[in-house]
Design a protein around this motif. Structure first.
Motif, PDB file in Angstrom:
ATOM      1  N   ILE A 377      20.665   1.082  51.590  1.00  0.00           N
ATOM      2  CA  ILE A 377      20.320   2.410  52.099  1.00  0.00           C
ATOM      3  C   ILE A 377      21.476   3.366  51.820  1.00  0.00           C
ATOM      4  O   ILE A 377      22.643   3.024  52.057  1.00  0.00           O
ATOM      5  CB  ILE A 377      20.045   2.385  53.616  1.00  0.00           C
ATOM      6  N   GLU A 378      21.174   4.566  51.319  1.00  0.00           N
ATOM      7  CA  GLU A 378      22.169   5.619  51.124  1.00  0.00           C
ATOM      8  C   GLU A 378      21.637   6.916  51.723  1.00  0.00           C
ATOM      9  O   GLU A 378      20.504   7.307  51.429  1.00  0.00           O
ATOM     10  CB  GLU A 378      22.477   5.821  49.640  1.00  0.00           C
ATOM     11  N   PHE A 379      22.477   7.561  52.532  1.00  0.00           N
ATOM     12  CA  PHE A 379      22.095   8.814  53.177  1.00  0.00           C
ATOM     13  C   PHE A 379      23.251   9.787  53.010  1.00  0.00           C
ATOM     14  O   PHE A 379      24.386   9.470  53.377  1.00  0.00           O
ATOM     15  CB  PHE A 379      21.782   8.569  54.660  1.00  0.00           C
ATOM     16  N   SER A 380      22.986  10.968  52.455  1.00  0.00           N
ATOM     17  CA  SER A 380      24.078  11.894  52.143  1.00  0.00           C
ATOM     18  C   SER A 380      23.702  13.328  52.459  1.00  0.00           C
ATOM     19  O   SER A 380      22.519  13.704  52.439  1.00  0.00           O
ATOM     20  CB  SER A 380      24.468  11.782  50.662  1.00  0.00           C
ATOM     21  N   ASN A 381      24.728  14.120  52.732  1.00  0.00           N
ATOM     22  CA  ASN A 381      24.609  15.567  52.881  1.00  0.00           C
ATOM     23  C   ASN A 381      25.727  16.182  52.050  1.00  0.00           C
ATOM     24  O   ASN A 381      26.903  16.074  52.406  1.00  0.00           O
ATOM     25  CB  ASN A 381      24.734  15.973  54.344  1.00  0.00           C
ATOM     26  N   VAL A 382      25.370  16.798  50.928  1.00  0.00           N
ATOM     27  CA  VAL A 382      26.377  17.365  50.036  1.00  0.00           C
ATOM     28  C   VAL A 382      25.818  18.628  49.389  1.00  0.00           C
ATOM     29  O   VAL A 382      24.665  18.651  48.946  1.00  0.00           O
ATOM     30  CB  VAL A 382      26.800  16.336  48.951  1.00  0.00           C
TER      31      VAL A 382
END
Length: 501
Positions: A377-382
């Motif tokens: 799982i990968e979760f990002s805010n960029v």
């Protein structure tokens, strides 16, 4: 009576002699042609360069130190002048000085250090073991190949790593030999000593990442790049490189000054390299989350600085395996006043309750995690873009950009949390990253306090080591004529061979 001496007749060339001379000439011509081709390739097509400084670290390295943290085993790079180095993973400060801890005398070691693996202090005769000495030894910069032909057929693209002629020159007056360093060579420039307009110039090659293109308006705000008043998102290949590591659960710490994980209940078991959640005995609507306990800043380990800017642009990734009967995973990223929550169900669970608990909740209703199966799982805010990936496949992307340039902030606030509701799961290979943060420099720098307009043949270049980079923020633009080529390959040292992105 004089004697007339007859000249001795010169024997004619034999076939063997002709053949020998022909082969010699052929070899000389072959070598000359090979040398000419090599020079032509170097001049027109590909040239090798050595990185001198750390302005592109950790993407490309100048002279540096290889540091292995004695507290967690994390390997990272430090600047060649570092007296100490702070591990990004556990914040442990490691001695990296070339001087003895006891008497401050310079440590002596036989060259090459990697072969002899031992050092001594000439003054106090202390032997420095390799586990300590290896963190103190300087290593040379990366050697790279540059394609000088690439931009003959295509224009430079944003986020390319480019070699160019530094737009400021070291000038020497041809009349009085006065020297002027880092000077713009322009019409009407005169020597400050004698008034002459005749100079010899020494040029230098620089390497940076291309950020601003001709004709654009550029501004750096809160660590992000804004082009023509819109946030500029990085390409996928550039973003992958520019994620800076913050934490990796593989590298467990011997000593921790603050807790790495803070749980909101007794359902969590925190191990050295993994976390386990079992709240299946609780109600179906009770959610248990664990929070990353450290402040996330723009530290990269290279500069031995904790970083003056708390980061909001972050990514968390982990492997998770859920036991039968588990309902929903939940991941939360907070940046300032924005809270982004991703809910990933494992069965036909009523998830309406989640929607009431957060303003920005995204639920992928058509996707279900299978129990007893491992997922990444990968979760990002960029760059105002929130995304969730499962096994390297994008599940959703949420654009949070309001189309306006924000007001400058002194820093961001952030939080990283994950867990779930009615879940029995093990979380492994947990990693946290922060995005590159383009810093403001001292007052009066280009593009950091006010927008700047690029000319029709101007480029704006910046180093990946934004805190310690002499780039367009300092000396403005790079003219098109100064571009040498595109850096594409690291060929030395052997353990760092790679294509450049």
């Amino acid at each position: 009576m004089s004697k007339i001496q007859e000249k001795q007749a010169v024997p004619p060339l034999t076939e063997k002699t002709k053949k020998r001379k022909g082969k010699l000439r052929e070899n000389i011509e072959s070598i000359a042609i090979a040398i000419a081709i090599a020079f032509a390739i170097r001049y027109f097509v590909i040239e090798a360069f050595k990185i001198p400084t750390g302005s592109m670290a950790p993407t490309l390295l100048g002279e540096h130190k290889n540091v292995k943290c004695p507290n967690c085993g994390w390997f990272f790079y430090a600047d060649r002048q570092s007296e100490s180095a702070t591990c990004p993973n556990c914040q442990f400060e490691t001695r990296a000085s070339a001087y003895c801890n006891n008497c401050d005398n310079r440590i002596h070691y036989n060259w090459p250090a990697w072969l002899w693996r031992k050092g001594t202090c000439p003054k106090c005769q202390i032997t420095i073991p390799w586990t300590d000495l290896s963190n103190r030894v300087k290593h040379g910069g990366n050697r790279i190949l540059v394609n000088k032909f690439w931009y003959k057929f295509s224009n430079p693209k944003r986020w390319d790593i480019v070699v160019f002629v530094y737009p400021l020159y070291d000038l020497t007056c041809k009349n009085c030999s006065a020297q002027m360093s880092d000077t713009e060579l322009r019409d009407g420039l005169r020597c400050q000593r004698c008034g002459s307009t005749r100079f010899s110039k020494k040029k230098k090659n620089y390497i940076k990442r291309l950020v601003g293109l001709p004709g654009e308006k550029l501004q750096i705000v809160n660590g992000d790049i804004y082009i023509n008043d819109k946030i500029q998102r990085k390409s996928n290949y550039a973003q992958d490189i520019l994620w800076m590591p913050v934490y990796d659960s593989h590298y467990s710490m011997k000593e921790a000054t603050i807790p790495i994980w803070v749980a909101n209940g007794t359902a969590w078991t925190i191990n050295k390299e993994s976390l386990t959640l079992n709240n299946t005995s609780q109600g179906d609507t009770d959610t248990s989350l664990v929070t990353f306990g450290r402040e996330i800043t723009d530290q990269n380990g290279y500069n031995n600085r904790t970083g003056g800017n708390e980061m909001g642009d972050v990514k968390i990734s982990f492997d998770v395996t859920l036991a039968k009967g588990s309902n929903c995973l939940e991941l939360v990223l907070e940046k300032n006043n924005d809270v982004f929550t991703a809910v990933i169900p494992t069965s036909d669970t009523d998830i309406k309750g989640y929607l009431k608990k957060a303003e920005n909740v995204v639920v992928e209703k058509d996707f279900r995690l299978q129990t007893d199966q491992r997922y990444k799982i990968e979760f990002s805010n960029v760059d105002n873009l929130v995304s969730l990936s499962i096994d390297n496949n994008k599940v959703f992307v949420f654009d949070n950009d309001n189309g306006r340039v924000p007001d400058p902030r002194p820093f961001d606030t952030s939080n990283v949390r994950f867990g779930g509701t009615h879940v029995n799961a093990i979380f492994e290979n947990i990693k946290i990253f922060h995005d590159i943060y383009y810093t403001n420099l001292s007052s009066g720098t280009w593009g950091t306090t006010q927008p700047i307009q690029l000319g029709e043949k101007d480029y704006f270049m910046m180093g990946d080591n934004s805190r310690n980079s002499n780039d367009s923020r300092v000396w403005k633009f790079v003219p098109e004529k100064n571009i040498v080529g595109k850096a594409f390959f690291v060929f030395w040292p052997v353990n760092n061979i790679k294509f450049i992105k």
